[in-house]
Write a protein that holds these residues in place. Structure first.
Motif, PDB file in Angstrom:
ATOM      1  N   SER A   1       0.819  -1.216   0.000  1.00  0.00           N
ATOM      2  CA  SER A   1       0.000   0.000   0.000  1.00  0.00           C
ATOM      3  C   SER A   1       0.851   1.264   0.000  1.00  0.00           C
ATOM      4  N   LEU A   2       2.161   1.127   0.264  1.00  0.00           N
ATOM      5  CA  LEU A   2       3.063   2.284   0.290  1.00  0.00           C
ATOM      6  C   LEU A   2       3.715   2.560  -1.058  1.00  0.00           C
ATOM      7  N   ILE A   3       3.516   1.692  -2.026  1.00  0.00           N
ATOM      8  CA  ILE A   3       4.097   1.931  -3.355  1.00  0.00           C
ATOM      9  C   ILE A   3       3.521   3.225  -3.924  1.00  0.00           C
ATOM     10  N   GLY A   4       4.416   4.096  -4.374  1.00  0.00           N
ATOM     11  CA  GLY A   4       4.015   5.401  -4.896  1.00  0.00           C
ATOM     12  C   GLY A   4       4.174   6.520  -3.879  1.00  0.00           C
ATOM     13  N   SER A   5       4.311   6.170  -2.585  1.00  0.00           N
ATOM     14  CA  SER A   5       4.498   7.196  -1.555  1.00  0.00           C
ATOM     15  C   SER A   5       5.972   7.585  -1.467  1.00  0.00           C
ATOM     16  N   THR A   6       6.277   8.648  -0.747  1.00  0.00           N
ATOM     17  CA  THR A   6       7.640   9.092  -0.517  1.00  0.00           C
ATOM     18  C   THR A   6       7.933   9.006   0.973  1.00  0.00           C
ATOM     19  N   GLN A   7       9.029   8.355   1.317  1.00  0.00           N
ATOM     20  CA  GLN A   7       9.375   8.111   2.714  1.00  0.00           C
ATOM     21  C   GLN A   7      10.666   8.847   3.079  1.00  0.00           C
ATOM     22  N   LEU A   8      10.710   9.382   4.276  1.00  0.00           N
ATOM     23  CA  LEU A   8      11.940   9.979   4.790  1.00  0.00           C
ATOM     24  C   LEU A   8      12.788   8.858   5.380  1.00  0.00           C
TER      25      LEU A   8
ATOM     26  N   ASP B   1      12.530  19.683   8.173  1.00  0.00           N
ATOM     27  CA  ASP B   1      11.972  20.057   6.867  1.00  0.00           C
ATOM     28  C   ASP B   1      10.839  19.126   6.473  1.00  0.00           C
ATOM     29  N   ALA B   2      11.058  17.828   6.692  1.00  0.00           N
ATOM     30  CA  ALA B   2      10.031  16.852   6.314  1.00  0.00           C
ATOM     31  C   ALA B   2       8.765  17.043   7.127  1.00  0.00           C
ATOM     32  N   ALA B   3       8.931  17.360   8.423  1.00  0.00           N
ATOM     33  CA  ALA B   3       7.759  17.577   9.266  1.00  0.00           C
ATOM     34  C   ALA B   3       7.006  18.836   8.829  1.00  0.00           C
ATOM     35  N   ARG B   4       7.769  19.862   8.431  1.00  0.00           N
ATOM     36  CA  ARG B   4       7.166  21.143   8.045  1.00  0.00           C
ATOM     37  C   ARG B   4       6.361  21.007   6.753  1.00  0.00           C
ATOM     38  N   HIS B   5       6.858  20.154   5.865  1.00  0.00           N
ATOM     39  CA  HIS B   5       6.212  20.049   4.556  1.00  0.00           C
ATOM     40  C   HIS B   5       5.671  18.638   4.296  1.00  0.00           C
ATOM     41  N   SER B   6       5.330  17.923   5.342  1.00  0.00           N
ATOM     42  CA  SER B   6       4.993  16.505   5.186  1.00  0.00           C
ATOM     43  C   SER B   6       3.852  16.271   4.210  1.00  0.00           C
ATOM     44  N   GLU B   7       2.794  17.028   4.315  1.00  0.00           N
ATOM     45  CA  GLU B   7       1.648  16.773   3.458  1.00  0.00           C
ATOM     46  C   GLU B   7       1.920  17.179   2.009  1.00  0.00           C
TER      47      GLU B   7
END
Length: 608
Positions: free
Chosen positions: A498-505, A578-584
């Protein structure tokens, strides 16, 4: 009668030892008349001298090593050197080389770092080459029979190596540290004389003395458990891979007394390290560039620091709803939520994890803190052990299947997208086929990301050893275990896909074990992510590129998944803040989502 005559002198009591009323009156008077009784002043002087000698002599503290009036003992080296019966020179390492081999859980990794810190200060050197080692120390696990058998086999190999060593070399000394030393004290020392040194989990401060005795040609042992030892004043020498991550012990021992578990008998009662000591270590690791810290304990989230007066409030410990303990509710102290709050504030770009918790110690305040802080990983280990309420009762876990599922629902409500992992035991005493199928259904219902699964192994000293029967045949245990693993992997594959296509930190750990052309790291949800080794953008949408190194955070687009890992391609460098600030906007997560991810089933030991 001859024998009685021989023994007769042993039963004669000198008259001066008799109570005064038993001494013949004339004898007493003759002593006075002869002037043999000391004058009153002489008696007082003698008494004064005797009292003076007592007051200046050793106290009880001199005979009980490590005892302190404080709740948290601090080792006083000056005191030890003054009063030790071995000279300082005698227990120095004198550049002897020590090799550590660590087995079992993450706590043993931390124990290795503590033991090495103590030996390093005494002049020992460290080596990974057995051929040049003067001392080999095995940090052992005793939680299952297979773990112990591994150590016995290793001892045979080391003993053979020891015997083959040239007589011109310093004789190799072999030591057993940790849980197995505590559980099998006598057997380890006597069985084929394989071991020179034994040190239990609370005796690492004594290692220099034990090794000094061993180098003198004798076996040496200290397996005393402590109600206070936390090694709070010993700064571990961290040897984390690539310097990216480190383990920090925050408490030791366990009070839960689950019926299958040997931990309370090998590591003792729960005691927590002071908050100030933990914060100092985490700050030091942050200054060294460590990017991830895992807080450790046998029951990590039952942490309770009562070392400072202001922390000793009257508040009772709050448990998860529907959970209970075998011990009386504890009162006062700084709790796990307080510690987690302070640790997470030290470095916003340092990830914080913790293991191994007990499900009973997840009040809402802990869950809400995990959701609020971007650097506390949205991944929770939630050991279930069984899906059957009947088996859970026999295990003395303190909850039912229904209470456990209610907790899972509450966790997912407070922390959307959280990753869950768990422990399960197959074939516990009295487990039926119906109990086993309830476990399979629980695994399917929850959908864990990682599993630590084992066939039950009876341990002596435990409640189960004394009260229950290990009545599930070995072949049935193995069959049930394989079925649990199979279901675990099926469910993990679904959630990973289900995570295919998502971006992970991803926090980069280093090269992939299978290919030098790939890098490997872990996501927030503790899933392994593999991606090609190539330069990537310095920032999202930046044309400038830079190589990726261990310790870097990178954004990785997920392209494929298995039950145990994810594969993708790195897009750019990033950071936690940075990831938290722009997560969505950056990660393409749905509203309310986060960076948590999942991984597959792993069969290996954990702490609970």
């Amino acid at each position: 009668m001859e024998s009685l005559r021989t023994l007769k002198p042993f039963f004669l009591i000198p008259q001066q030892w008799l109570p005064r009323r038993c001494i013949p009156h004339r004898y007493y008077c003759s002593k006075l008349a002869s002037g043999s009784v000391a004058p009153k002043k002489t008696k007082e002087a003698t008494l004064h001298k005797f009292k003076s000698q007592i007051s200046s002599g050793p106290s009880l503290q001199d005979f009980v090593r490590g005892v302190s009036d404080n709740k948290i003992p601090v080792f006083n080296e000056e005191y030890a050197e003054k009063h030790a019966y071995l000279s300082e020179e005698y227990d120095m390492g004198k550049a002897r080389k020590v090799c550590f081999e660590t087995y079992g859980c993450q706590m043993n990794v931390n124990d290795t770092e503590i033991a090495w810190s103590i030996l390093q200060k005494k002049g020992y050197q460290r080596t990974n080459d057995l051929n040049e080692a003067d001392v080999v120390l095995l940090v052992t696990c005793s939680i299952r029979e297979k773990a112990e058998q591994t150590i016995w086999n290793r001892l045979q190999q080391l003993t053979a190596m020891k015997r083959r060593r040239s007589k011109t070399c310093v004789p190799m000394k072999i030591g057993i540290l940790g849980c197995m030393a505590e559980r099998l004290k006598t057997e380890l020392l006597e069985r084929e004389k394989l071991v020179d040194v034994l040190a239990g989990p609370d005796a690492y401060r004594d290692l220099p003395r034990l090794l000094a005795v061993a180098h003198g040609g004798h076996q040496a042992s200290n397996v005393l458990l402590s109600l206070e030892e936390t090694y709070a004043d010993v700064m571990p020498v961290h040897v984390a891979s690539q310097g990216c991550s480190a383990f920090v012990s925050i408490m030791r021992g366990c009070d839960n007394m689950c019926s299958y578990c040997i931990v309370p008998f090998t590591r003792g009662r729960e005691r927590s390290r002071p908050v100030s000591s933990i914060l100092e270590e985490v700050r030091m690791l942050s200054d060294q560039g460590v990017r991830e810290v895992t807080l450790l304990g046998q029951n990590v989230n039952s942490y309770r620091d009562t070392s400072e007066e202001q922390s000793c409030s009257s508040n009772l410990t709050q448990l998860s709803r529907g959970f209970r303990t075998v011990y009386r509710t504890k009162q006062g102290g700084l709790r796990f939520a307080d510690l987690l709050d302070q640790v997470s504030c030290i470095d916003p770009n340092m990830r914080i994890r913790f293991t191994s918790p007990h499900p009973k110690d997840f009040p809402d305040e802990v869950l809400q803190l995990i959701e609020e802080r971007a650097n506390i990983c949205k991944q929770i280990h939630l050991p279930a052990q069984s899906g059957s309420s009947q088996v859970l009762k026999a295990m003395r876990r303190g909850y039912t299947r229904e209470a456990y599922l209610d907790l899972v629902e509450n966790i997912r409500r407070i922390i959307p997208g959280v990753s869950l992992s768990s422990d399960f035991i197959s074939g516990f005493c009295g487990e039926t086929e119906d109990d086993h199928h309830q476990t399979l259904s629980l695994i399917r219902e929850v959908g864990y990301n990682v599993g630590f699964l084992f066939a039950y192994s009876m341990r002596n000293k435990t409640h189960a050893f004394h009260k229950l029967q290990d009545d599930v045949p070995a072949e049935v245990k193995q069959r049930r275990l394989q079925e649990c693993i199979s279901v675990f992997r099926e469910e993990a594959l679904k959630v990973n896909a289900s995570l295919i296509g998502s971006t992970q930190l991803v926090l980069v750990e280093g090269e992939s074990k299978r290919s030098a052309s790939d890098l490997c790291g872990r996501s927030d949800g503790n899933v392994k992510v593999i991606f090609p080794k190539e330069d990537v953008a310095v920032q999202p949408a930046d044309v400038n590129t830079a190589p990726v190194s261990p310790g870097d955070y990178v954004l990785v687009k997920i392209l494929s998944a298995s039950s145990q890992s994810l594969r993708g391609r790195a897009l750019s460098h990033s950071s936690l803040t940075d990831a938290a600030r722009h997560s969505e906007s950056l990660l393409g997560l749905p509203p309310g989502g986060n960076m948590a991810s999942v991984t597959g089933c792993t069969v290996m030991p954990s702490l609970t």
